[in-house]
Design a protein around this motif. Sequence first.
Motif, PDB file in Angstrom:
ATOM      1  N   SER A  88       0.831  -1.212   0.000  1.00 28.47           N
ATOM      2  CA  SER A  88       0.000   0.000   0.000  1.00 28.47           C
ATOM      3  C   SER A  88       0.858   1.251   0.000  1.00 28.47           C
ATOM      4  CB  SER A  88      -0.887   0.020   1.248  1.00 28.47           C
ATOM      5  OG  SER A  88      -0.115   0.397   2.379  1.00 28.47           O
ATOM      6  N   VAL A  89       0.215   2.394   0.008  1.00 27.75           N
ATOM      7  CA  VAL A  89       0.937   3.669   0.044  1.00 27.75           C
ATOM      8  C   VAL A  89       1.749   3.808   1.327  1.00 27.75           C
ATOM      9  CG1 VAL A  89      -0.701   4.899  -1.438  1.00 27.75           C
ATOM     10  CG2 VAL A  89      -0.979   4.989   1.033  1.00 27.75           C
ATOM     11  N   ARG A  90       1.403   3.057   2.343  1.00 25.75           N
ATOM     12  CA  ARG A  90       2.169   3.113   3.609  1.00 25.75           C
ATOM     13  C   ARG A  90       3.627   2.693   3.402  1.00 25.75           C
ATOM     14  NH1 ARG A  90      -0.429   3.378   8.449  1.00 25.75           N
ATOM     15  NH2 ARG A  90       0.944   1.901   9.499  1.00 25.75           N
ATOM     16  N   ASN A  91       3.870   1.941   2.340  1.00 24.97           N
ATOM     17  CA  ASN A  91       5.239   1.474   2.058  1.00 24.97           C
ATOM     18  C   ASN A  91       6.030   2.433   1.173  1.00 24.97           C
ATOM     19  OD1 ASN A  91       3.326  -1.277   1.704  1.00 24.97           O
ATOM     20  ND2 ASN A  91       5.013  -1.421   3.145  1.00 24.97           N
ATOM     21  N   ILE A  92       5.372   3.502   0.703  1.00 27.55           N
ATOM     22  CA  ILE A  92       6.002   4.362  -0.319  1.00 27.55           C
ATOM     23  C   ILE A  92       6.301   5.751   0.248  1.00 27.55           C
ATOM     24  CG2 ILE A  92       5.732   5.381  -2.634  1.00 27.55           C
ATOM     25  CD1 ILE A  92       5.713   2.327  -2.783  1.00 27.55           C
ATOM     26  N   VAL A  93       7.578   6.037   0.440  1.00 24.44           N
ATOM     27  CA  VAL A  93       7.999   7.371   0.894  1.00 24.44           C
ATOM     28  C   VAL A  93       8.491   8.120  -0.324  1.00 24.44           C
ATOM     29  CG1 VAL A  93       9.614   8.648   2.366  1.00 24.44           C
ATOM     30  CG2 VAL A  93       8.764   6.395   3.110  1.00 24.44           C
ATOM     31  N   TYR A  94       7.942   9.309  -0.572  1.00 23.52           N
ATOM     32  CA  TYR A  94       8.452  10.103  -1.679  1.00 23.52           C
ATOM     33  C   TYR A  94       9.640  10.940  -1.212  1.00 23.52           C
ATOM     34  CZ  TYR A  94       5.116   9.073  -5.428  1.00 23.52           C
ATOM     35  OH  TYR A  94       4.402   8.460  -6.437  1.00 23.52           O
ATOM     36  N   VAL A  95      10.689  10.900  -2.028  1.00 24.03           N
ATOM     37  CA  VAL A  95      11.923  11.640  -1.760  1.00 24.03           C
ATOM     38  C   VAL A  95      12.300  12.324  -3.076  1.00 24.03           C
ATOM     39  CG1 VAL A  95      12.785  10.140   0.081  1.00 24.03           C
ATOM     40  CG2 VAL A  95      13.198   9.492  -2.288  1.00 24.03           C
ATOM     41  N   ARG A  96      13.511  12.894  -3.151  1.00 21.32           N
ATOM     42  CA  ARG A  96      13.877  13.582  -4.393  1.00 21.32           C
ATOM     43  C   ARG A  96      14.303  12.610  -5.494  1.00 21.32           C
ATOM     44  NH1 ARG A  96      18.420  17.264  -4.114  1.00 21.32           N
ATOM     45  NH2 ARG A  96      19.060  15.970  -2.366  1.00 21.32           N
ATOM     46  N   GLY A 243       9.738   0.661   1.573  1.00 24.85           N
ATOM     47  CA  GLY A 243      10.222  -0.084   2.730  1.00 24.85           C
ATOM     48  C   GLY A 243       9.101  -0.959   3.247  1.00 24.85           C
ATOM     49  N   THR A 244       9.454  -2.080   3.859  1.00 26.20           N
ATOM     50  CA  THR A 244       8.394  -2.896   4.459  1.00 26.20           C
ATOM     51  C   THR A 244       7.828  -2.096   5.636  1.00 26.20           C
ATOM     52  OG1 THR A 244       9.913  -3.972   6.001  1.00 26.20           O
ATOM     53  CG2 THR A 244       9.559  -5.060   3.872  1.00 26.20           C
ATOM     54  N   GLU A 245       6.593  -2.389   5.966  1.00 27.63           N
ATOM     55  CA  GLU A 245       5.933  -1.673   7.065  1.00 27.63           C
ATOM     56  C   GLU A 245       6.727  -1.860   8.359  1.00 27.63           C
ATOM     57  OE1 GLU A 245       1.962  -1.337   6.659  1.00 27.63           O
ATOM     58  OE2 GLU A 245       1.710  -0.389   8.620  1.00 27.63           O
ATOM     59  N   GLU A 246       7.227  -3.088   8.525  1.00 28.35           N
ATOM     60  CA  GLU A 246       7.961  -3.409   9.751  1.00 28.35           C
ATOM     61  C   GLU A 246       9.197  -2.520   9.902  1.00 28.35           C
ATOM     62  OE1 GLU A 246       9.391  -7.378   9.623  1.00 28.35           O
ATOM     63  OE2 GLU A 246      10.138  -7.308  11.687  1.00 28.35           O
ATOM     64  N   ILE A 247       9.964  -2.419   8.814  1.00 32.38           N
ATOM     65  CA  ILE A 247      11.231  -1.674   8.939  1.00 32.38           C
ATOM     66  C   ILE A 247      10.977  -0.170   8.990  1.00 32.38           C
ATOM     67  CG2 ILE A 247      12.020  -1.423   6.502  1.00 32.38           C
ATOM     68  CD1 ILE A 247      14.725  -2.702   7.795  1.00 32.38           C
ATOM     69  N   LEU A 248      10.034   0.317   8.171  1.00 31.29           N
ATOM     70  CA  LEU A 248       9.764   1.770   8.194  1.00 31.29           C
ATOM     71  C   LEU A 248       9.209   2.181   9.563  1.00 31.29           C
ATOM     72  CD1 LEU A 248       8.200   2.494   4.651  1.00 31.29           C
ATOM     73  CD2 LEU A 248      10.538   2.978   5.420  1.00 31.29           C
ATOM     74  N   SER A 249       8.395   1.316  10.168  1.00 30.11           N
ATOM     75  CA  SER A 249       7.835   1.639  11.482  1.00 30.11           C
ATOM     76  C   SER A 249       8.929   1.723  12.534  1.00 30.11           C
ATOM     77  CB  SER A 249       6.835   0.573  11.935  1.00 30.11           C
ATOM     78  OG  SER A 249       5.835   0.441  10.987  1.00 30.11           O
ATOM     79  N   SER A 250       9.986   0.935  12.347  1.00 32.22           N
ATOM     80  CA  SER A 250      11.051   0.902  13.362  1.00 32.22           C
ATOM     81  C   SER A 250      11.996   2.093  13.251  1.00 32.22           C
ATOM     82  CB  SER A 250      11.863  -0.390  13.217  1.00 32.22           C
ATOM     83  OG  SER A 250      12.737  -0.288  12.094  1.00 32.22           O
ATOM     84  N   MET A 251      11.880   2.868  12.160  1.00 30.86           N
ATOM     85  CA  MET A 251      12.866   3.923  11.903  1.00 30.86           C
ATOM     86  C   MET A 251      12.405   5.299  12.367  1.00 30.86           C
ATOM     87  SD  MET A 251      13.960   2.590   8.117  1.00 30.86           S
ATOM     88  CE  MET A 251      14.354   4.179   7.429  1.00 30.86           C
ATOM     89  N   SER A 273       1.486   8.999  10.766  1.00 34.64           N
ATOM     90  CA  SER A 273       1.531   7.583  10.364  1.00 34.64           C
ATOM     91  C   SER A 273       2.406   7.432   9.109  1.00 34.64           C
ATOM     92  CB  SER A 273       0.107   7.100  10.081  1.00 34.64           C
ATOM     93  OG  SER A 273      -0.463   7.946   9.107  1.00 34.64           O
ATOM     94  N   LEU A 274       2.688   6.190   8.743  1.00 35.13           N
ATOM     95  CA  LEU A 274       3.449   5.917   7.518  1.00 35.13           C
ATOM     96  C   LEU A 274       2.607   6.275   6.305  1.00 35.13           C
ATOM     97  CD1 LEU A 274       5.073   2.420   8.170  1.00 35.13           C
ATOM     98  CD2 LEU A 274       6.215   4.648   8.094  1.00 35.13           C
ATOM     99  N   PRO A 275       3.202   6.749   5.237  1.00 33.40           N
ATOM    100  CA  PRO A 275       4.624   7.049   5.048  1.00 33.40           C
ATOM    101  C   PRO A 275       4.970   8.489   5.402  1.00 33.40           C
ATOM    102  CG  PRO A 275       3.491   7.348   2.972  1.00 33.40           C
ATOM    103  CD  PRO A 275       2.430   6.996   3.992  1.00 33.40           C
ATOM    104  N   TRP A 276       3.948   9.218   5.891  1.00 29.74           N
ATOM    105  CA  TRP A 276       4.082  10.688   5.979  1.00 29.74           C
ATOM    106  C   TRP A 276       5.103  11.112   7.030  1.00 29.74           C
ATOM    107  CZ3 TRP A 276       2.015  11.537   1.592  1.00 29.74           C
ATOM    108  CH2 TRP A 276       0.909  10.799   1.186  1.00 29.74           C
ATOM    109  N   LYS A 277       5.422  10.226   7.986  1.00 30.10           N
ATOM    110  CA  LYS A 277       6.378  10.643   9.022  1.00 30.10           C
ATOM    111  C   LYS A 277       7.764  10.929   8.439  1.00 30.10           C
ATOM    112  CE  LYS A 277       8.444   6.362  10.857  1.00 30.10           C
ATOM    113  NZ  LYS A 277       8.635   5.453  11.963  1.00 30.10           N
ATOM    114  N   PHE A 278       7.996  10.442   7.199  1.00 25.10           N
ATOM    115  CA  PHE A 278       9.291  10.709   6.553  1.00 25.10           C
ATOM    116  C   PHE A 278       9.229  11.889   5.586  1.00 25.10           C
ATOM    117  CE2 PHE A 278       9.645   6.176   7.673  1.00 25.10           C
ATOM    118  CZ  PHE A 278      10.834   6.225   8.397  1.00 25.10           C
ATOM    119  N   GLU A 279       8.067  12.541   5.479  1.00 23.70           N
ATOM    120  CA  GLU A 279       7.944  13.604   4.467  1.00 23.70           C
ATOM    121  C   GLU A 279       7.632  14.942   5.128  1.00 23.70           C
ATOM    122  OE1 GLU A 279       5.694  12.521   0.925  1.00 23.70           O
ATOM    123  OE2 GLU A 279       6.195  10.410   1.258  1.00 23.70           O
TER     124      GLU A 279
END
Length: 418
Positions: A88-96, A243-251, A273-279
């Motif tokens: 799902s989109v929870r696994n997709i972090v947008y970066v540059r 990233g897998t949900e497991e690994i992204l959640s741990s970061m 929540s994921l993935p927005w915590k990285f954006e």
Amino acid sequence: MTNGYEINVEDIKKDFPIFKINMSGKPLVYLDSAATSQKPQQVIDSIVKYYSEYNANIHRGIYDIAERATEEYTNSKEKLANLIGANSVRNIVYVRNTTEAINLVALSWGNTNIEKGDHILISDMEHHSNLVPWQLLAKRKGAILDYIKLDSNNEKFDMENFKENLEKNPKIVAVTHASNVLGTINDVKYITKEAKKHGSVVLVDGAQSAPHIPVNVKSIGCDFFALSAHKMLGPTGIGALYGTEEILSSMEPLFGGGDMIDAVTRYSHSWNSLPWKFEAGTSNIEGGIAFGAAIDYLNTVGMEKIRRHEEKLVKYALESLESIKNIEIYGPKKDETSIKSGVVSFGINGAHPHDVAEIFNSEGIAIRAGHHCAMPLVTEVLRKGAVSRMSFYLYNNEEDIDKAVAAISKVKKIFHLE
Ligand SMILES: Cc1ncc(COP(=O)(O)O)c(C=O)c1O
């Protein structure tokens, strides 16, 4: 369509306005898609449409155009998740871009999980963006950076050496899916399976695979997968970290600011929540939306078809080049096109790759010459100062390769080579 090709390149080219231009007074032959791809009108239009019809920030306004912008941006992530087989989109972090995706992992996951004396395993085939972040991490932490060597032909990984390196139980194995110099497509599914037996986290650099071959991250089994939109018909300035949900959640997030939070008090905050915590901060909204349009285009043609098209082209190119005297070709040859992407690097004995690229330019042909951001591979493994590279995509055909072969004859004539 001829000779069993399933893609009608003449039709495809009509969608790409760049092919109306001339270069050096000749119709453009673009053989540098490994550096960046050309963009179809549909992608260009999606940017104009966003700015002229629903320009607004995402995740903020509750008015119609803001909701539409949020929806289109999120839809783009959903399209990417489907394209690469993510849940799902929870696994997709947008970066540059791919580079930022890998740096995010090296900084966030790496800072928490790598300690002094730990091993990090990469390979002799890596682009600097899957190499320098690990050098930096190793230096920060006192970790040890190991390299999977290439086989005696410098074409593929030496799998014995890979297994020996695994005995050191690397904390992370980070390898490219497809080499931007050799064109080698690595068996990342097997690499992941073996690495997992040693408890390693696996990152796959998909910058040169996602645009060209069908990818399924779940079937590969990797923890991370990085890619850039600009190499897959999309705009620059947008890429993704899967990233897998497991690994992204741990970061931990790398950046703090707007959008990445759930709640903030004067002295504390909680994460979104994921993935927005990285954006953090306002995203590249136009980029995300246009990336969605690029994925639509790729899906309309079909990734399987694109791969078959490029495999036929690369076979044709290798057959043509291998019959020319005094040419050195790097990476898998014509009998191994099943593990070769649409990338052909070569050298003409007696002519410098930069001169070769200049002469190609005078014929309207864009190729790249240099170390291709893979200096250890080009200078230490292949022992060359530079190599010339042609790279193909869905808008190339055999005629483009014939023109490249004619340009090689011109090089030979100018330098009085046999
Ligand atoms: C294999 C590989 N990895 C990573 C990158 C870096 O991509 P970007 O510059 O979009 O971050 C490239 C770019 O050429 C590449 O070929």
